[in-house]
Design a protein around this motif. Structure first.
Motif, short mmCIF file in Angstrom:
data_model
loop_
_atom_site.label_atom_id
_atom_site.label_comp_id
_atom_site.label_asym_id
_atom_site.label_seq_id
_atom_site.Cartn_x
_atom_site.Cartn_y
_atom_site.Cartn_z
N ARG A 156 0.91 -1.33 0.03
CA ARG A 156 0.00 -0.14 -0.03
C ARG A 156 0.73 1.19 -0.01
NH1 ARG A 156 -1.85 3.48 3.55
NH2 ARG A 156 -0.77 2.65 5.30
N LEU A 157 2.15 1.14 1.07
CA LEU A 157 2.68 2.46 0.83
C LEU A 157 3.64 2.75 -0.54
CD1 LEU A 157 4.32 2.00 4.57
CD2 LEU A 157 2.48 3.61 3.65
N MET A 158 3.94 1.40 -1.14
CA MET A 158 4.56 1.58 -2.50
C MET A 158 3.71 2.23 -3.42
SD MET A 158 7.91 0.52 -2.55
CE MET A 158 8.18 0.10 -3.86
N SER A 159 2.47 1.52 -3.47
CA SER A 159 1.47 2.12 -4.50
C SER A 159 1.29 3.77 -4.14
CB SER A 159 0.09 1.56 -4.17
OG SER A 159 0.39 0.07 -4.54
N GLU A 160 0.94 4.02 -3.06
CA GLU A 160 0.73 5.54 -2.47
C GLU A 160 2.10 6.43 -3.02
OE1 GLU A 160 -0.06 5.84 1.58
OE2 GLU A 160 -2.03 4.74 1.32
N VAL A 161 3.28 6.08 -2.89
CA VAL A 161 4.60 6.56 -3.27
C VAL A 161 4.50 6.69 -4.78
CG1 VAL A 161 6.81 6.52 -3.34
CG2 VAL A 161 5.75 6.02 -1.07
N ALA A 162 4.18 5.77 -5.37
CA ALA A 162 4.22 5.65 -6.74
C ALA A 162 3.00 7.00 -7.46
CB ALA A 162 3.85 4.37 -7.64
N LEU A 163 1.80 6.51 -6.88
CA LEU A 163 0.80 7.45 -7.40
C LEU A 163 1.04 9.00 -6.96
CD1 LEU A 163 -2.29 5.53 -6.15
CD2 LEU A 163 -1.60 5.84 -8.47
N GLU A 164 2.00 9.13 -5.98
CA GLU A 164 2.31 10.51 -5.54
C GLU A 164 3.22 11.17 -6.65
OE1 GLU A 164 2.08 13.85 -3.42
OE2 GLU A 164 0.76 12.33 -3.19
N ARG A 165 4.12 10.27 -6.85
CA ARG A 165 5.24 10.63 -7.77
C ARG A 165 4.65 10.99 -9.18
NH1 ARG A 165 8.51 8.02 -11.51
NH2 ARG A 165 10.40 8.77 -11.80
N GLN A 166 3.65 10.09 -9.79
CA GLN A 166 3.09 10.24 -10.95
C GLN A 166 2.38 11.49 -10.91
OE1 GLN A 166 3.85 8.32 -13.74
NE2 GLN A 166 2.52 9.81 -14.89
N LYS A 167 1.58 11.79 -9.89
CA LYS A 167 0.82 13.19 -9.76
C LYS A 167 1.65 14.18 -9.72
CE LYS A 167 -2.58 15.40 -6.67
NZ LYS A 167 -3.18 15.17 -5.39
N ARG A 168 2.81 14.21 -9.19
CA ARG A 168 3.67 15.32 -9.09
C ARG A 168 4.20 15.31 -10.55
NH1 ARG A 168 7.09 14.79 -3.36
NH2 ARG A 168 5.21 15.34 -2.01
N MET A 169 4.63 14.17 -11.26
CA MET A 169 5.24 14.57 -12.47
C MET A 169 4.23 15.22 -13.56
SD MET A 169 8.12 13.31 -12.49
CE MET A 169 8.59 13.03 -14.30
N ASN A 170 2.77 14.67 -13.34
CA ASN A 170 1.98 15.13 -14.37
C ASN A 170 1.67 16.74 -13.90
OD1 ASN A 170 1.38 12.75 -15.26
ND2 ASN A 170 -0.22 12.08 -14.20
N ASP A 171 1.75 16.97 -12.66
CA ASP A 171 1.43 18.40 -12.36
C ASP A 171 2.79 19.40 -13.01
OD1 ASP A 171 -0.78 17.74 -10.97
OD2 ASP A 171 0.45 17.82 -9.07
N LEU A 172 3.77 18.66 -12.82
CA LEU A 172 4.98 19.41 -13.44
C LEU A 172 4.83 19.50 -15.01
CD1 LEU A 172 7.90 17.63 -11.41
CD2 LEU A 172 7.02 20.10 -11.06
N GLU A 173 4.73 18.33 -15.46
CA GLU A 173 4.44 18.55 -16.91
C GLU A 173 3.18 19.35 -17.31
OE1 GLU A 173 5.09 17.67 -20.88
OE2 GLU A 173 6.16 17.16 -19.22
N VAL A 174 2.10 19.68 -16.55
CA VAL A 174 1.10 20.33 -17.19
C VAL A 174 1.70 22.07 -16.71
CG1 VAL A 174 -1.05 21.54 -16.40
CG2 VAL A 174 -0.80 19.21 -16.46
N ASP A 175 2.49 21.93 -15.89
CA ASP A 175 3.03 23.44 -15.83
C ASP A 175 3.97 23.79 -16.76
OD1 ASP A 175 3.45 25.68 -13.83
OD2 ASP A 175 5.13 25.15 -13.38
N ARG A 176 4.71 22.85 -17.24
CA ARG A 176 5.71 23.05 -18.09
C ARG A 176 4.96 23.66 -19.34
NH1 ARG A 176 8.28 20.70 -22.30
NH2 ARG A 176 7.24 18.88 -21.91
N GLN A 177 4.14 22.86 -19.92
CA GLN A 177 3.19 22.90 -21.12
C GLN A 177 2.51 24.59 -20.91
OE1 GLN A 177 3.28 21.53 -23.89
NE2 GLN A 177 4.45 19.60 -23.09
N ALA A 178 2.18 24.78 -19.81
CA ALA A 178 1.45 25.99 -19.54
C ALA A 178 2.80 27.34 -19.83
CB ALA A 178 0.81 26.07 -18.18
N ARG A 179 3.61 26.87 -19.30
CA ARG A 179 4.80 28.21 -19.36
C ARG A 179 5.40 28.32 -20.60
NH1 ARG A 179 8.44 27.45 -14.07
NH2 ARG A 179 6.88 27.86 -12.40
N LEU A 180 5.46 27.01 -21.56
CA LEU A 180 5.86 27.19 -22.95
C LEU A 180 4.80 27.79 -23.76
CD1 LEU A 180 7.42 23.34 -23.39
CD2 LEU A 180 8.48 25.67 -23.30
N ALA A 181 3.39 27.38 -23.41
CA ALA A 181 2.36 28.15 -24.16
C ALA A 181 2.31 29.79 -24.02
CB ALA A 181 1.13 27.55 -23.77
#
Length: 731
Positions: A630-655
């Motif tokens: 459960r802890l590994m899944s939570e850590v992976a989900l948290e990491r993927q969420k942060r990566m998505n947030d970073l990508e959205v932020d990057r695309q918004a800044r490029l736009a």
């Protein structure tokens, strides 16, 4: 008689004779003398009569002051010696007396007429030479009063008229310096001002009518003869119309202390009890209380009287007297008399104000009121009892003993001396009114002993010597206690007169008075004693032999009985051994079975516990693994969420960067602000939608799309277009 004054050479004529030659009187500066019968001078010269003799004023006096030199004419006399003039300091004065009437020009305040015999003072500082009309009585010194002192002057002199005010008084308060005028005198000596603390006061009396202002500012009128108290804290100096009777100090009364105080207006004496601070008023004085002489001696307030023994508490016949005070002067009779009543004693107190008596029981501490006195009992004492031998203040309630010795006569005229000890006690109920009866008989010891002795004499007179001597104990007890309805002697006897109860008697001795009778009685007693001893000896021997025979028989019986008992006990022992063997076998088997059962139970419990432990361990491992997944899944989900947030932020800044660049290019091409905003918004939307490049052309412009697109789309687009062309040509 002629007088010749030198310096000159004198030649006597035939008709002249030299009577005497003397030295003239020399007065230096600051000296003076008195000449009696002085010569008469006219115009500064000596007046001569018709015969050439110097005229003298017989009986007159003349004061001559130096510096000068003069002879004494015939008839003149020098009164006293040459005296230096008086030099007076600030604290010096001269007391003068007028020899004749004259006008005193040197009097303070102007000329004053002095009559012969008048006396007055001349004060310093200054020099003084008395005139011929006065003489110096004495030299006076000024009296100096300190700030804490004052004095009273009797017969003061009125300074305005110079007259003595006979019978008056004058108070001079320090600090001051004054002279006593002639006729004045000090009342006593110089006194210290009365510095009163809060515990001190003064009792004053008015000598005349006057008014004074009290401390509160109130005007108070005093009449002659009035008395009052001045209390501290303050400093007090009386005026000339006030007489100080005495100084009063407040008395500190503790618990259990008191004072007797008399009211001078009514004469009534009251008791002031502590704890308090007491200072008497002007109409009050301390009262010395007196008791009866015997009571004071018993309480130690006065020396003991001769002829009687004193005891504070009645006990046995002899009682040590209480030590009396060494000196009556040391006793403060104004202090309340406190009776310390001991336990199991009583005191009768008489109140002569209300004519009432009360009884106080101990232990107690009783303070006598002003009109109360203590009853003193005159008791009989000694053995035999004699009246008025012991004076008692506190009556012991008993139990106690009284011993008496008296003689009786039997019916056959034999006289016996009997010594008895009576055990007695008073019956009290605790009621002060009812218990006053115990004091109803003043000499209760003498009364009881005489009463009981008379009863015993009566019984002795009714019996002969042998009967009375043989049955003395029974007869005496019946005589004293009486008999009940069954004819038996009672156990006690109550004297209703004073509630005294006789509870027991002790016959100490019964002996004949006659020596012959006593000798025969002793011989008879010795013979009876020997007979009794012989009989007792024979009886003891027979009893011992009987005891020996009985002991042998009892020993044989005991042996038989013990043998029978031992056989029975041996049989019982065998039966008990068999029972014990059976019980031991059964117990061993039972113990073995219980041990096997306990072993099987312990093994099963051990296996069950081991299985439960393994199950708990497996459950713990499973839960730990699940928690880890459960802890590994939570850590992976948290990491993927942060990566998505970073990508959205990057695309918004490029736009935002692309839109800004496009806006700048459009503005460079001349587009308006609204156009730029619209294009920028559309471009931002296109980029967000997935387009990499957006081209906007103005209306009517001719643009080579191939070449323009290559420039707009970047270097990679050129190769892509060429490939498209080749493909199209092939087709």
């Amino acid at each position: 008689m002629l007088v010749e004054i030198g310096p000159k050479v004198l030649t006597l004529e035939a008709h002249l004779t030299l009577v005497t030659k003397s030295r003239m009187i020399e007065l230096g500066t600051g000296s003076w003398c008195v000449v009696r019968n002085p010569v008469v001078r006219e115009g500064g010269k000596v007046s001569l009569d018709d015969f050439g003799q110097a005229r003298i004023a017989v009986g007159d006096r003349e004061v001559r002051v130096g510096p000068q030199v003069f002879p004494l004419y015939p008839g003149e006399e020098l009164e006293g010696e040459i005296t230096p003039e008086y030099v007076l300091g600030v604290y010096d004065a001269l007391r003068l007396r007028a020899l004749t009437a004259f006008s005193d020009e040197r009097a303070p305040g102007g000329p004053r007429t002095r009559e012969a015999g008048d006396e007055w003072l001349v004060r310093g500082p200054g020099r003084y030479v008395p005139s011929a009309a006065v003489i110096v009585v004495s030299a006076e010194k000024a009296r100096v009063l300190k700030e804490t002192e004052y004095c009273v002057v009797l017969n003061p002199v009125d300074r305005t008229t110079g007259k003595i005010q006979e019978g008056r008084r004058k108070v001079i308060s320090g600090p001051d310096v004054f002279f006593l005028e002639p006729g004045e005198a000090l009342e006593g000596d110089v006194r210290r001002k009365h510095v009163l603390s809060e515990m001190q006061g003064l009792k004053l009396q008015a000598l005349d009518d006057f008014s004074e202002t009290e401390e509160g500012g109130e005007l108070r009128t005093r009449k002659a003869g009035d008395t009052w108290i001045v209390r501290g804290p303050r400093t007090y100096v009386p005026n000339e119309r006030v007489l100080i009777h005495k100084e009063i100090v407040a008395l500190s009364l503790g618990q259990g202390e008191g004072l007797y105080v008399r009211d001078l207006r009514s004469g009534k004496v009251s008791l002031v009890q502590g704890p308090c601070q007491f200072m008497p008023e002007a109409h009050q004085e301390l009262h010395e209380k007196r008791l009866s002489a015997d009571a004071e001696a018993l309480l130690g307030l006065a020396p003991a009287q001769q002829g009687a023994h004193l005891a504070a508490v009645d006990g046995k016949d002899a009682k040590a007297p209480r030590p009396a005070a060494a000196s009556a002067e040391r006793i403060d009779r104004t202090r309340a008399i406190v009776l310390r009543i001991e336990d199991n004693t009583a005191v009768l107190i008489n109140d002569f104000e209300t004519n009432h008596a009360r009884v106080e029981f101990g232990p107690a501490k009783v303070m006598l009121r002003p009109y109360e006195d203590v009853t003193v009992l005159d008791l009989s004492g000694g053995t035999p009892k004699r009246p008025r031998q012991l004076k008692v203040l506190m009556l012991r309630l008993g139990p106690d003993f009284a011993t008496d010795l008296f003689e009786v006569a039997t019916r056959d005229h034999a006289r016996l001396r009997i010594k008895l000890s009576y055990k007695w006690q008073f019956d009290v109920e605790g009621d002060s009114e009812k218990d006053k009866a115990i004091f109803r008989v003043n000499d209760f010891i003498g009364y009881v002993c005489e009463n009981l002795a008379s009863r015993i004499r009566q019984v002795a007179a009714e019996n002969d010597f042998e009967t009375f001597h043989k049955n003395a104990s029974v007869l005496i007890r019946r005589a004293i206690f009486g008999v009940d309805e069954a004819g038996k002697a009672r156990k006690d006897r109550l004297f209703s007169e004073n509630q005294l109860r006789i509870i027991d008697i002790d016959i100490k001795d019964i002996a004949p008075v006659d020596d012959k009778t006593a000798l025969k009685l002793r011989e008879a007693i010795d013979t009876n004693i020997q007979i009794q001893l012989d009989a007792s000896k024979q009886e003891a021997q027979a009893s011992a032999e009987l005891k020996r025979i009985r002991s042998e028989e009892e020993k044989q019986l005991a042996d038989i009985s013990s043998h029978r008992k031992s056989e029975a006990e041996r049989q019982s022992l065998i039966e008990l051994q068999n029972k014990n063997h059976q019980l031991a076998t059964l117990s061993h088997a039972k113990v073995e079975a219980e041990a096997q059962l306990e072993k099987a139970r312990v093994e099963s419990e051990e296996a069950l516990a081991r299985a439960e432990a393994e199950a708990r361990a497996s459950r713990i491992r499973t839960e730990a693994e699940l928690e880890r997944e459960r802890l590994m899944s939570e850590v992976a989900l948290e990491r993927q969420k942060r990566m998505n947030d970073l990508e959205v932020d990057r695309q918004a800044r490029l736009a935002a960067v692309e839109a800004d660049q496009f806006r700048k290019r459009v503005e460079a091409l001349g587009g308006g602000e609204n156009f730029v905003k619209a294009v920028a918004a559309q471009a931002q939307a296109a980029v967000v939608g997935g387009l990499d490049k957006v081209v906007f052309l103005p209306t009517g412009s001719n643009l080579n799309l191939f070449d323009s697109m290559q420039g707009l789309l970047g270097p990679g687009s050129r190769n892509a277009l060429a490939a498209d062309k080749g493909a199209g040509g092939t087709n």
